[in-house]
Design an enzyme around this catalytic site. Structure first.
Site, PDB file in Angstrom:
ATOM      1  N   ASP A 111      -3.514   6.526   5.275  1.00 41.58           N
ATOM      2  CA  ASP A 111      -3.924   6.270   6.664  1.00 41.58           C
ATOM      3  C   ASP A 111      -2.691   5.995   7.531  1.00 41.58           C
ATOM      4  OD1 ASP A 111      -7.092   5.622   6.097  1.00 41.58           O
ATOM      5  OD2 ASP A 111      -5.736   5.041   4.493  1.00 41.58           O
ATOM      6  N   GLU A 142      -1.555   7.038  -8.481  1.00 37.48           N
ATOM      7  CA  GLU A 142      -1.860   7.587  -7.154  1.00 37.48           C
ATOM      8  C   GLU A 142      -2.542   6.497  -6.331  1.00 37.48           C
ATOM      9  OE1 GLU A 142      -3.777  11.411  -6.893  1.00 37.48           O
ATOM     10  OE2 GLU A 142      -4.190  11.163  -4.758  1.00 37.48           O
ATOM     11  N   GLU A 177      -5.350  17.276   2.936  1.00 37.87           N
ATOM     12  CA  GLU A 177      -4.322  18.247   3.344  1.00 37.87           C
ATOM     13  C   GLU A 177      -4.969  19.562   3.775  1.00 37.87           C
ATOM     14  OE1 GLU A 177      -1.849  19.057   0.008  1.00 37.87           O
ATOM     15  OE2 GLU A 177      -0.330  20.119   1.152  1.00 37.87           O
TER      16      GLU A 177
HETATM   17  C1  LIG Z   1      -6.812   9.768   4.533  1.00 38.58           C
HETATM   18  S1  LIG Z   1      -7.367   9.403   2.942  1.00 38.58           S
HETATM   19  C2  LIG Z   1      -6.551  10.631   1.929  1.00 38.58           C
HETATM   20  C3  LIG Z   1      -7.205  10.804   0.595  1.00 38.58           C
HETATM   21  C4  LIG Z   1      -6.486  11.753  -0.385  1.00 38.58           C
HETATM   22  N1  LIG Z   1      -5.186  11.221  -0.769  1.00 38.58           N
HETATM   23  C5  LIG Z   1      -6.323  13.139   0.183  1.00 38.58           C
HETATM   24  O1  LIG Z   1      -5.182  13.517   0.544  1.00 38.58           O
HETATM   25  O2  LIG Z   1      -7.337  13.864   0.269  1.00 38.58           O
HETATM   26  C6  LIG Z   1      -6.397   7.932   2.521  1.00 38.58           C
HETATM   27  C7  LIG Z   1      -7.051   7.117   1.427  1.00 38.58           C
HETATM   28  O3  LIG Z   1      -6.136   6.089   1.033  1.00 38.58           O
HETATM   29  C8  LIG Z   1      -6.886   4.954   0.693  1.00 38.58           C
HETATM   30  N2  LIG Z   1      -5.982   3.789   0.779  1.00 38.58           N
HETATM   31  C9  LIG Z   1      -5.310   3.380   1.883  1.00 38.58           C
HETATM   32  N3  LIG Z   1      -4.629   2.257   1.634  1.00 38.58           N
HETATM   33  C10 LIG Z   1      -4.852   1.945   0.329  1.00 38.58           C
HETATM   34  C11 LIG Z   1      -4.459   0.872  -0.513  1.00 38.58           C
HETATM   35  N4  LIG Z   1      -3.700  -0.128  -0.045  1.00 38.58           N
HETATM   36  N5  LIG Z   1      -4.878   0.867  -1.789  1.00 38.58           N
HETATM   37  C12 LIG Z   1      -5.670   1.867  -2.257  1.00 38.58           C
HETATM   38  N6  LIG Z   1      -6.104   2.908  -1.497  1.00 38.58           N
HETATM   39  C13 LIG Z   1      -5.707   2.934  -0.228  1.00 38.58           C
HETATM   40  C14 LIG Z   1      -8.030   4.934   1.705  1.00 38.58           C
HETATM   41  O4  LIG Z   1      -9.150   4.215   1.261  1.00 38.58           O
HETATM   42  C15 LIG Z   1      -8.330   6.418   1.871  1.00 38.58           C
HETATM   43  O5  LIG Z   1      -9.400   6.841   1.047  1.00 38.58           O
END
Ligand SMILES: C[S@@+](CC[C@H](N)C(=O)[O-])C[C@H]1O[C@@H](n2cnc3c(N)ncnc32)[C@H](O)[C@@H]1O
Length: 235
Positions: free
Chosen positions: A135, A61, A212
């Site tokens: 993001d 993930e 979500e």
């Molecule tokens: C908007 S949050 C969503 C978190 C979770 N998946 C949820 O749906 O509740 C997106 C997460 O993806 C992580 N993220 C974005 N790009 C990433 C990368 N290249 N490697 C690891 N994590 C990443 C960010 O740090 C952030 O915590």
């Protein structure tokens, strides 16, 4: 070490820290994280050897947030080994707390940008990849920061074995359409849509993520895209 490994440090644009961690979580970061952390400079060639019990498969993930989805999947599938990637320290600490509470042994953590880890992982090691509510980087000049840029699709294609699935979801329709457009023109992936409105419905076995739930509470309708790695060698 993987022959294709390329250890160029890539710039991270997301957030790293939030509120101050409690003493208990700081302790987990000091004591538990080093035991679970994946080191891209170590030998990761035997994916199953990363786990104390034999893992039937390896799922990853990217961006697990506070880890609720990862923990729920790992609890549901005790014979699968999971890699969770997340640079956000408070999210990593929350995951460690849940791993500790539930005594899970099938999760390994990469507490940084997945782009630093992927080159060190062996080809065709993954049976599933979750990219959930990543993001969206809505400004056009930031689109190149999106997780589904072509260079990352190439990394995913290398790591996923034929038949392996990517589960993608987003509450940002334009980002989802942008992702779909890129995946559809890449022969290494097949969209698994079965009906015209497939993208509106979470796939069977779906576990709702924290982000979500927040999106739904705001009246947003998430998009769900499932892809399969095909046999094709090139895009
Ligand atoms: C908007 S949050 C969503 C978190 C979770 N998946 C949820 O749906 O509740 C997106 C997460 O993806 C992580 N993220 C974005 N790009 C990433 C990368 N290249 N490697 C690891 N994590 C990443 C960010 O740090 C952030 O915590």
């Amino acid at each position: 070490m993987n022959a294709e490994a390329n250890y160029t440090i890539q710039r991270w644009f997301g957030r790293r820290t939030g509120r101050k961690l409690s003493a208990a979580r700081r302790r987990l970061m000091t004591v538990l994280l080093p035991r679970l952390r994946l080191d891209p400079y170590s030998d990761l060639s035997d994916a199953a050897a990363l786990f104390p019990k034999i893992a039937d498969d390896l799922w990853m993930e990217i961006g697990f947030g506070a880890g609720e989805h990862l923990v729920a999947q790992a609890s549901r599938h005790p014979n699968i080994g999971f890699i969770g990637c997340e640079p956000y320290v408070n999210g990593v600490a929350a995951l460690l707390a849940a791993i500790n509470d539930k005594a899970l042994t099938n999760i390994r953590v990469f507490d940084d940008d997945v782009r630093q880890l992927m080159p060190a992982m062996p080809a065709a090691c993954l049976g599933r990849l979750y990219i959930l509510f990543s993001d969206p980087w809505p400004k056009v000049r930031h689109h190149r920061r999106r997780i589904t840029v072509e260079s990352n699709l190439c990394s995913f294609a290398r790591l996923l074995r034929p038949g392996a699935e990517v589960w993608f979801a987003s509450d940002h329709t334009e980002f989802a359409a942008w992702t779909l457009e890129r995946v559809l023109r890449d022969r290494r992936f097949t969209w698994l849509a079965r009906r015209a409105d497939d993208w509106r419905l979470p796939p069977e076995g779906w576990i709702e993520t924290r982000y979500e739930q927040k999106a739904r509470a705001q009246g947003l309708k998430p998009v769900y895209l499932n892809f399969m790695r095909s046999d094709a060698d090139s895009p």
